[in-house]
Design a protein around this motif. Structure first.
Motif, PDB file in Angstrom:
ATOM      1  N   LEU A  44       0.824  -1.215   0.000  1.00  0.00           N
ATOM      2  CA  LEU A  44       0.000   0.000   0.000  1.00  0.00           C
ATOM      3  C   LEU A  44       0.855   1.261   0.000  1.00  0.00           C
ATOM      4  N   LYS A  45       1.967   1.223   0.698  1.00  0.00           N
ATOM      5  CA  LYS A  45       2.834   2.405   0.767  1.00  0.00           C
ATOM      6  C   LYS A  45       3.355   2.786  -0.611  1.00  0.00           C
ATOM      7  N   TRP A  63      -0.800  10.249  -1.327  1.00  0.00           N
ATOM      8  CA  TRP A  63      -1.413  11.249  -0.466  1.00  0.00           C
ATOM      9  C   TRP A  63      -0.756  11.299   0.919  1.00  0.00           C
ATOM     10  N   HIS A  64       0.354  10.584   1.069  1.00  0.00           N
ATOM     11  CA  HIS A  64       1.133  10.574   2.326  1.00  0.00           C
ATOM     12  C   HIS A  64       0.310  10.063   3.506  1.00  0.00           C
ATOM     13  N   LYS A  65      -0.659   9.193   3.209  1.00  0.00           N
ATOM     14  CA  LYS A  65      -1.488   8.628   4.267  1.00  0.00           C
ATOM     15  C   LYS A  65      -0.665   7.729   5.191  1.00  0.00           C
ATOM     16  N   SER A  66       0.251   6.969   4.614  1.00  0.00           N
ATOM     17  CA  SER A  66       0.987   5.972   5.393  1.00  0.00           C
ATOM     18  C   SER A  66       2.263   6.522   6.008  1.00  0.00           C
ATOM     19  N   ILE A  89       6.033  16.601   6.831  1.00  0.00           N
ATOM     20  CA  ILE A  89       6.446  17.985   7.052  1.00  0.00           C
ATOM     21  C   ILE A  89       7.941  18.147   6.790  1.00  0.00           C
ATOM     22  N   GLY A  90       8.720  17.147   7.242  1.00  0.00           N
ATOM     23  CA  GLY A  90      10.165  17.205   7.030  1.00  0.00           C
ATOM     24  C   GLY A  90      10.527  17.197   5.558  1.00  0.00           C
ATOM     25  N   GLU A  91       9.819  16.377   4.771  1.00  0.00           N
ATOM     26  CA  GLU A  91      10.083  16.314   3.339  1.00  0.00           C
ATOM     27  C   GLU A  91       9.708  17.626   2.666  1.00  0.00           C
TER      28      GLU A  91
END
Length: 252
Positions: free
Chosen positions: A114-115, A120-123, A130-132
Motif C-alpha cells: 500500500l505504501k 497522499w502521504h497517508k501511510s 512535514i520534514g520532506e
C-alpha cells in the motif's frame, strides 16, 4: 458515508469459478462484513499477489466511484492498520495471539505494498511529510538564491541605454562588423568566436537603428554560420552602404 458493497467486488453467489480476487463465500455473504472478507483474501493469497489484488479491487471500485481513488486507498489502509493494531493488542499468552502472528505478518506485507500506492502521504508520519516538504522548500529557496545571484551578475553588464546607429546606415555599421571579423594581427585574427551568435546578439542587445530596436533575427541575417552556409534570409550588404574600409597602418 459509502453504502455497503461500494468498496469491494464480491463473488457471484453459487458461482463455482469466480475470479481469484473476488471476495466472499460460495453461498450468500453478509456484505456488511465486506472489510472482513477483504482481509480474509489477504490472508489467503500469496504476498506476490497483493499488488494485482489491490489493483483489481480498485478498478472495480472506480467503475462505480470515478475519481475516488484516494477514498478507496484510505479505506483499505484504515482497515489493514486497524486490524494490525487489533492483533498486537492481544494478550501474548493467549491462543488468539499465537494465531494472529501469521495474519499480522501478512497484513504488514500488504501494508508495505500500500505504501507504494500512497500518493497522499497517508501511510507516512506527519513529521515525515512535514520534514520532506521543509527539505523541498529549503532546496527551492537555495535555487532561488542562486538564480537571483546569476541574474544580478548578468544585469551588471546591462546598459541604461543603447548605442544608436544613424538612421539609414545600419548596413554600413554591419559592414564594419564584417570587416572587423576579418582583421588579423600577425598570424591571428583580431577578434574571433566559436560561432556567430555573440556578434548578432551583441547588436540586438546593445544597439538601436534610429529610434527602433534591432531584433535578434534581423541581426542574425547578416552573420552566416559559415561562408557557405548562409541563412535563407541572409542580407547582402549593398555596395552603396560600404562607406568605410578598415586597413592596417602597416600596409599604408
Amino acid at each position: 458515508m459509502p453504502t455497503h458493497n461500494t468498496f469491494f467486488k464480491f463473488r457471484t453467489p453459487f458461482d463455482l469459478s469466480p475470479h481469484r480476487y473476488d471476495i466472499g463465500r460460495v453461498f450468500l455473504s453478509n456484505r456488511k462484513l465486506e472489510d472482513n472478507f477483504f482481509l480474509l483474501k489477504v490472508y489467503e493469497i500469496d504476498g506476490s499477489e497483493y499488488e494485482p489484488f489491490y489493483s483489481y479491487q480498485l478498478e472495480h471500485n472506480l467503475k462505480a466511484n470515478p475519481g475516488k481513488e484516494e477514498a478507496f486507498f484510505n479505506h483499505v489502509h484504515d482497515i489493514v492498520t486497524n486490524r494490525i493494531r487489533h492483533f498486537k493488542r492481544q494478550d501474548p499468552f493467549s491462543a488468539k495471539f499465537a494465531a494472529g502472528l501469521e495474519q499480522t505478518r501478512k497484513l504488514e506485507a500488504f501494508l508495505a505494498v500500500l505504501k507504494t500506492k500512497d500518493r497522499w502521504h497517508k501511510s507516512e508520519p506527519l513529521e515525515s511529510v512535514i520534514g520532506e516538504k521543509d527539505r523541498l522548500i529549503e532546496e527551492q529557496q537555495q535555487r532561488i538564491s542562486e538564480l537571483e545571484a546569476q541574474l544580478k551578475q548578468a544585469r551588471e553588464l546591462d546598459a541604461n541605454e543603447k548605442i544608436v546607429i544613424a538612421n539609414g546606415y545600419f548596413g554600413t555599421f554591419m559592414d564594419l562588423l564584417s570587416q572587423l571579423q576579418n582583421l588579423t594581427v600577425g598570424d591571428k585574427r583580431l577578434a574571433t568566436s566559436q560561432g556567430q551568435s555573440p556578434w548578432y546578439k551583441m547588436v540586438a542587445k546593445y544597439f538601436a537603428h534610429g529610434g527602433e530596436a534591432i531584433s535578434k533575427e534581423t541581426a542574425r541575417n547578416y552573420f552566416p554560420a559559415t561562408k557557405g552556409d548562409k541563412p535563407s534570409k541572409y542580407i547582402n550588404i549593398a555596395e552603396k552602404d560600404k562607406l568605410f574600409q578598415i586597413t592596417s597602418r602597416e600596409k599604408k
